[in-house]
Design an enzyme around this catalytic site. Structure first.
Site, mmCIF file in Angstrom:
data_model
loop_
_atom_site.group_PDB
_atom_site.id
_atom_site.type_symbol
_atom_site.label_atom_id
_atom_site.label_comp_id
_atom_site.label_asym_id
_atom_site.label_seq_id
_atom_site.Cartn_x
_atom_site.Cartn_y
_atom_site.Cartn_z
ATOM 1 N N SER A 155 0.831 -1.200 0.000
ATOM 2 C CA SER A 155 0.000 0.000 0.000
ATOM 3 C C SER A 155 0.875 1.264 0.000
ATOM 4 O O SER A 155 1.651 1.490 -0.918
ATOM 5 C CB SER A 155 -0.952 -0.031 1.195
ATOM 6 O OG SER A 155 -1.891 1.019 1.137
ATOM 7 N N ASP A 220 -10.499 -4.662 -4.230
ATOM 8 C CA ASP A 220 -9.893 -3.683 -3.325
ATOM 9 C C ASP A 220 -10.689 -2.380 -3.413
ATOM 10 O O ASP A 220 -10.709 -1.725 -4.466
ATOM 11 C CB ASP A 220 -8.434 -3.452 -3.719
ATOM 12 C CG ASP A 220 -7.653 -2.681 -2.665
ATOM 13 O OD1 ASP A 220 -8.277 -1.871 -1.947
ATOM 14 O OD2 ASP A 220 -6.436 -2.877 -2.566
ATOM 15 N N HIS A 249 -8.242 -5.013 0.444
ATOM 16 C CA HIS A 249 -7.009 -4.255 0.623
ATOM 17 C C HIS A 249 -6.134 -4.801 1.746
ATOM 18 O O HIS A 249 -4.904 -4.700 1.667
ATOM 19 C CB HIS A 249 -7.348 -2.783 0.912
ATOM 20 C CG HIS A 249 -6.157 -1.877 0.887
ATOM 21 N ND1 HIS A 249 -5.457 -1.595 -0.268
ATOM 22 C CD2 HIS A 249 -5.534 -1.187 1.885
ATOM 23 C CE1 HIS A 249 -4.459 -0.785 0.013
ATOM 24 N NE2 HIS A 249 -4.478 -0.517 1.312
#
Length: 377
Positions: A155, A220, A249
């Site tokens: 991320s 996601d 996610h």
């Protein structure tokens, strides 16, 4: 103004756990240990765990960050793990243990400035300084070279990961887990970059020269799957990606395909010998040479389709009727230093009908036989 906008962007980009899930304490023998804030017990379970080193590193921006180094006696490679947004090392320790064992690697994880027990406030440039300090520690304290290093970015962690990867040309590999194209592109689907945009991975991915594995969930809802797909398409050496169907996610580690595909990638990176790496570099150089040659050829092409041979029989170079009225070959140019076209109506390069003559000696090159009314005919 740009600085204020960057600070505002940082407030929306970073969400460190509050309070932190661990503390760092120094024992009587001087060794650092990480202690859980809920149970006051060492995170590793044993206070004398020889496989875990707790480190406190200084960054060039004046912060002190915490890093965990987990040792595997059978490891050939080392993974430098940059975690996601709303986590710290206390929450990730169990995952680090699993990755260390299943991938058979040494693993270095760290907390960004302002995360966990690290000092300072989180910002884009602080995370760059953080990962650089960790890499310097791996290189100086543990003797890890970039040839034996895999960078892992999850991320937001994809930002510092690609920042460092773009500077290290001999890395073994890069893993991008739920990565972002840029901070602005997470908020809105734009195809441009503004001055206040943070983590411009869309520009840095092209500078990474090692194999890049992209892992992303198709469902996601925080960072759209298109981010991972875009990074994979722009990578210079893309590895077979892993698109986890139905994955979100923060839950990709729960899917069996995740660890299976990651193990496959690490094993192939282990088996990538120096000879294989050099051959890949040679292939890249050959492709670049061919593309540059093709670009040069296309640059010298005539702007029109209509081309013909030069009037000089000793020259085999094509001459364009539209681009230039002077023959491109030096062998078929007039020898006289002062010349101009005599017949202005048939002024075509390579035209057998045109007459060129010298204003001083009245030499002709060649004889004009066109049907124009000029005095040269």
């Amino acid at each position: 103004m740009g600085c204020l906008i960057s600070q505002l962007a940082a407030k929306f980009a970073f969400f460190p756990p509050s309070p932190a899930t661990y503390q760092v304490k120094k024992r009587d023998d001087g060794k650092l240990v990480a202690v859980s804030t809920t149970s006051s017990m060492p995170i590793s379970g044993a206070p004398d765990d020889p496989s875990l080193d707790v480190l406190l590193l200084d960054t060039k921006r004046g912060n002190k960050i915490v890093a965990f180094y987990l040792k595997n006696p059978y490891a050939r490679l080392t993974v430098l793990y940059s975690h996601g947004n709303a986590a710290d090392l206390g929450q990730l320790y169990d995952l680090f243990i699993q990755l260390k064992a299943n991938l058979r690697v040494n693993l270095m994880g760290y907390d960004y400035s302002g995360y966990g027990a690290s000092t300072g406030k989180p910002s884009e440039f602080d995370t760059y300084a953080d990962i650089e300090a960790v890499y310097d520690c791996l290189e100086t304290e543990y003797g890890v070279s970039q040839e034996d290093l895999i960078l892992y970015g999850q991320s937001v962690g994809s930002g510092p990961t690609l920042h460092l990867a773009a500077k290290l040309p001999r890395l073994r590999g890069v893993v991008l887990h739920s990565a972002i194209l840029s901070g602005l592109r997470v908020l809105c689907h734009v195809k441009f970059t503004l001055c206040f945009d943070i983590y411009r991975n869309v520009n840095k991915i092209r500078k990474v020269k090692c194999p890049v594995l992209v892992i992303h969930g198709t469902e996601d809802d925080v960072v759209n799957w298109l981010h991972g797909s875009g990074l994979w398409k722009m990578a210079r050496d893309p590895y077979e990606p892993l698109w986890i169907k139905g994955g979100g996610h923060c839950n990709l580690e729960l899917y069996p395909d995740y660890i299976r595909h990651l193990c496959k990638f690490v094993q192939e990176m282990e088996n990538m010998t120096t000879e294989i790496r050099l051959e890949k570099i040679r292939q890249t150089l050959r492709l670049n040479k061919r593309s540059n040659s093709a670009a040069r050829n296309s640059a010298t092409k005539c702007c029109k389709v209509k081309c013909k041979r030069s009037s000089c029989f000793s020259c085999s170079k094509p001459n364009c009727n539209s681009c230039c009225w002077w023959p491109k070959c030096s062998a078929c140019q007039p020898k006289c230093p002062e010349w101009r076209p005599r017949c202005l109506e048939c002024i075509k390069p390579g035209c057998m009908k045109c007459s060129f003559w010298c204003t001083k000696c009245s030499c002709s090159w060649p004889k004009c036989s066109c049907s124009c009314t000029s005095s040269c005919c």
